[in-house]
Design an enzyme around this catalytic site. Structure first.
Site, short mmCIF file in Angstrom:
data_model
loop_
_atom_site.label_atom_id
_atom_site.label_comp_id
_atom_site.label_asym_id
_atom_site.label_seq_id
_atom_site.Cartn_x
_atom_site.Cartn_y
_atom_site.Cartn_z
N THR A 99 65.10 37.31 43.29
CA THR A 99 65.48 36.20 44.17
C THR A 99 64.50 36.18 45.33
OG1 THR A 99 67.80 36.49 43.59
CG2 THR A 99 67.32 35.20 45.57
N LYS A 174 69.07 28.81 43.11
CA LYS A 174 69.63 30.12 43.46
C LYS A 174 70.04 30.16 44.94
CE LYS A 174 70.47 34.60 43.22
NZ LYS A 174 71.37 35.33 42.38
N LYS A 242 69.31 39.37 52.61
CA LYS A 242 67.93 38.93 52.33
C LYS A 242 67.93 37.51 51.74
CE LYS A 242 66.50 39.82 48.35
NZ LYS A 242 66.35 39.17 47.05
P1 NAP Z 1 67.40 47.26 43.12
O1 NAP Z 1 68.36 47.97 42.25
O2 NAP Z 1 67.36 47.61 44.56
O3 NAP Z 1 65.93 47.44 42.47
C1 NAP Z 1 64.80 46.90 43.09
C2 NAP Z 1 63.61 47.08 42.18
O4 NAP Z 1 62.45 46.53 42.84
C3 NAP Z 1 63.27 48.55 41.90
O5 NAP Z 1 62.75 48.66 40.60
C4 NAP Z 1 62.21 48.84 42.95
O6 NAP Z 1 61.35 49.92 42.60
C5 NAP Z 1 61.42 47.55 42.92
N1 NAP Z 1 60.63 47.33 44.11
C6 NAP Z 1 61.07 47.03 45.36
N2 NAP Z 1 60.02 46.90 46.21
C7 NAP Z 1 58.90 47.12 45.49
C8 NAP Z 1 57.52 47.11 45.79
N3 NAP Z 1 57.09 46.85 47.01
N4 NAP Z 1 56.64 47.39 44.79
C9 NAP Z 1 57.08 47.64 43.53
N5 NAP Z 1 58.38 47.66 43.18
C10 NAP Z 1 59.28 47.40 44.14
O7 NAP Z 1 67.64 45.67 43.08
P2 NAP Z 1 68.32 44.79 41.95
O8 NAP Z 1 69.79 44.75 42.20
O9 NAP Z 1 67.80 45.21 40.61
O10 NAP Z 1 67.76 43.34 42.35
C11 NAP Z 1 66.46 42.91 41.96
C12 NAP Z 1 66.34 41.42 42.29
O11 NAP Z 1 67.36 40.69 41.58
C13 NAP Z 1 66.53 41.11 43.79
O12 NAP Z 1 65.67 40.06 44.16
C14 NAP Z 1 67.99 40.66 43.85
O13 NAP Z 1 68.22 39.81 44.97
C15 NAP Z 1 68.16 39.96 42.52
N6 NAP Z 1 69.55 39.91 42.02
C16 NAP Z 1 70.36 41.01 42.09
C17 NAP Z 1 71.67 40.91 41.62
C18 NAP Z 1 72.61 42.08 41.66
O14 NAP Z 1 73.83 41.90 41.44
N7 NAP Z 1 72.15 43.30 41.93
C19 NAP Z 1 72.14 39.71 41.07
C20 NAP Z 1 71.26 38.63 40.99
C21 NAP Z 1 69.98 38.74 41.46
P3 NAP Z 1 61.79 51.44 42.96
O15 NAP Z 1 62.65 51.91 41.82
O16 NAP Z 1 60.52 52.17 43.08
O17 NAP Z 1 62.56 51.39 44.27
#
Ligand code: NAP
Length: 297
Positions: A99, A174, A242
């Site tokens: 997102t 979104k 965010k």
């Molecule tokens: P998360 O569990 O916090 O994982 C974040 C991922 O991004 C990890 O693989 C992290 O790597 C990587 N990352 C962050 N900063 C980085 C950088 N500078 N360089 C390279 N890799 C980086 O988050 P998530 O829940 O999977 O969410 C991911 C996206 O989907 C977000 O944009 C979120 O808003 C969206 N989303 C989430 C949900 C939900 O329910 N969780 C639902 C819909 C959409 P590391 O492992 O090294 O930290």
């Protein structure tokens, strides 16, 4: 007739969402590789799925026709794409499920197009539960032909796939979704804090409210956990914070503001300051209870 469908995917970003998406792509025979900043996560998944080991990341990206990115925020996405852009073959596609802002999506699409690489914004809704079950709702901004090429990739991760318009429109949809999510969370957390202070039997109250005009997904799925002070499930409130900053920026570009967005940004920032940034967004009830008790929990 030749099949020009996208079928060789590298997933970049193995967080709470990316990991189950990669598993579902693997199950459909569409996953060629994975990449994550913290290498331990990619090594663990490499072993779990028995994926082919490549000599280098370069070789892995060259073997792909698609990179599906799912990382935290705008700058993270810009950084990861800059890291692999030189390795991609012309004719390949980047599908971004993070997102981020519509502007970031359009900027990336322009950068990639100058190298003959397509881009689609494909943010998702449905949470970690939806990612695991492969039932995400996917909002795709793309050229129609590109969208059609990715049908098998989308079918592996979601059950409601909608081509909403050109690049950037997926992220705009979104942003609208997140305004609704924030508003519903405000309504349900305020109402349940009120119910607690009326000394209602919360199990019975949630049951009867769910079946009537006020019923909704958030009440059904988070009502019972939030009244038990369980906030370790679901969607981290720092991620909604965010997302709401993205909404606020998009509204500003339109010369508007929405009180639900401004209030929610303030509330979630307060919860982050209190050390609750990793809690589910239903943790908002802490602040709404404090309004009754005149103290913060
Ligand atoms: P998360 O569990 O916090 O994982 C974040 C991922 O991004 C990890 O693989 C992290 O790597 C990587 N990352 C962050 N900063 C980085 C950088 N500078 N360089 C390279 N890799 C980086 O988050 P998530 O829940 O999977 O969410 C991911 C996206 O989907 C977000 O944009 C979120 O808003 C969206 N989303 C989430 C949900 C939900 O329910 N969780 C639902 C819909 C959409 P590391 O492992 O090294 O930290």
């Amino acid at each position: 007739m030749s099949d020009n469908k996208l079928k060789q995917v590298v997933v970049y970003g193995l967080g709470a969402m990316g990991r189950p998406m990669a598993r579902n792509l693997h199950q459909q025979g569409l996953l060629v590789g994975i990449k994550n900043r913290t290498e331990g996560k990619s090594k663990a998944m490499q072993n779990e799925l028995g994926l082919t080991a490549f000599e280098s990341d370069s070789e892995m990206f060259q073997a792909a026709d698609t990179v599906l990115t799912c990382v935290s925020a705008d700058q993270d996405l810009m950084d990861v794409v800059a890291g692999f852009i030189d390795d991609l073959k012309p004719g390949s596609t980047v599908i971004d499920c993070s997102t981020v802002s519509p502007k970031t999506a359009r900027t990336l699409a322009d950068d990639l197009a100058s190298r003959g690489i397509a881009f689609m914004d494909a943010p998702v809704s449905g949470g970690v539960e939806g990612a695991k079950k492969g039932t995400l709702s996917v909002m795709v901004g793309a050229e129609r032909e590109e969208y059609k090429r990715a049908s098998e990739v989308f079918a592996a991760i979601g059950s409601q796939i909608t081509h909403v318009g050109k690049v950037g429109q997926g992220q705009a949809t979104k942003a609208v979704n997140q305004v609704m999510v924030a508003g519903v969370a405000q309504a349900v957390c305020s109402a349940l804090a009120f119910a607690e202070n009326c000394n209602l039997d919360m199990k019975k109250a949630i049951e009867v409210l769910s079946a009537g005009a006020a019923g909704n997904w958030f009440l059904d799925n988070r009502g019972h956990t939030m009244v038990k002070d369980e906030f370790n499930v679901g969607f981290k409130l720092q991620l909604l914070h965010k997302d709401l900053k993205i909404c606020q920026e998009a509204l500003k570009d339109l010369g508007a503001d929405l009180s639900v967005v401004d209030q929610s940004i303030e509330d979630y920032a307060q919860l982050m300051d209190m050390g609750h940034g990793d809690d589910d967004i239903s943790g908002l009830i802490r602040l709404r209870r404090a309004a009754f008790n005149n103290q913060e929990s």
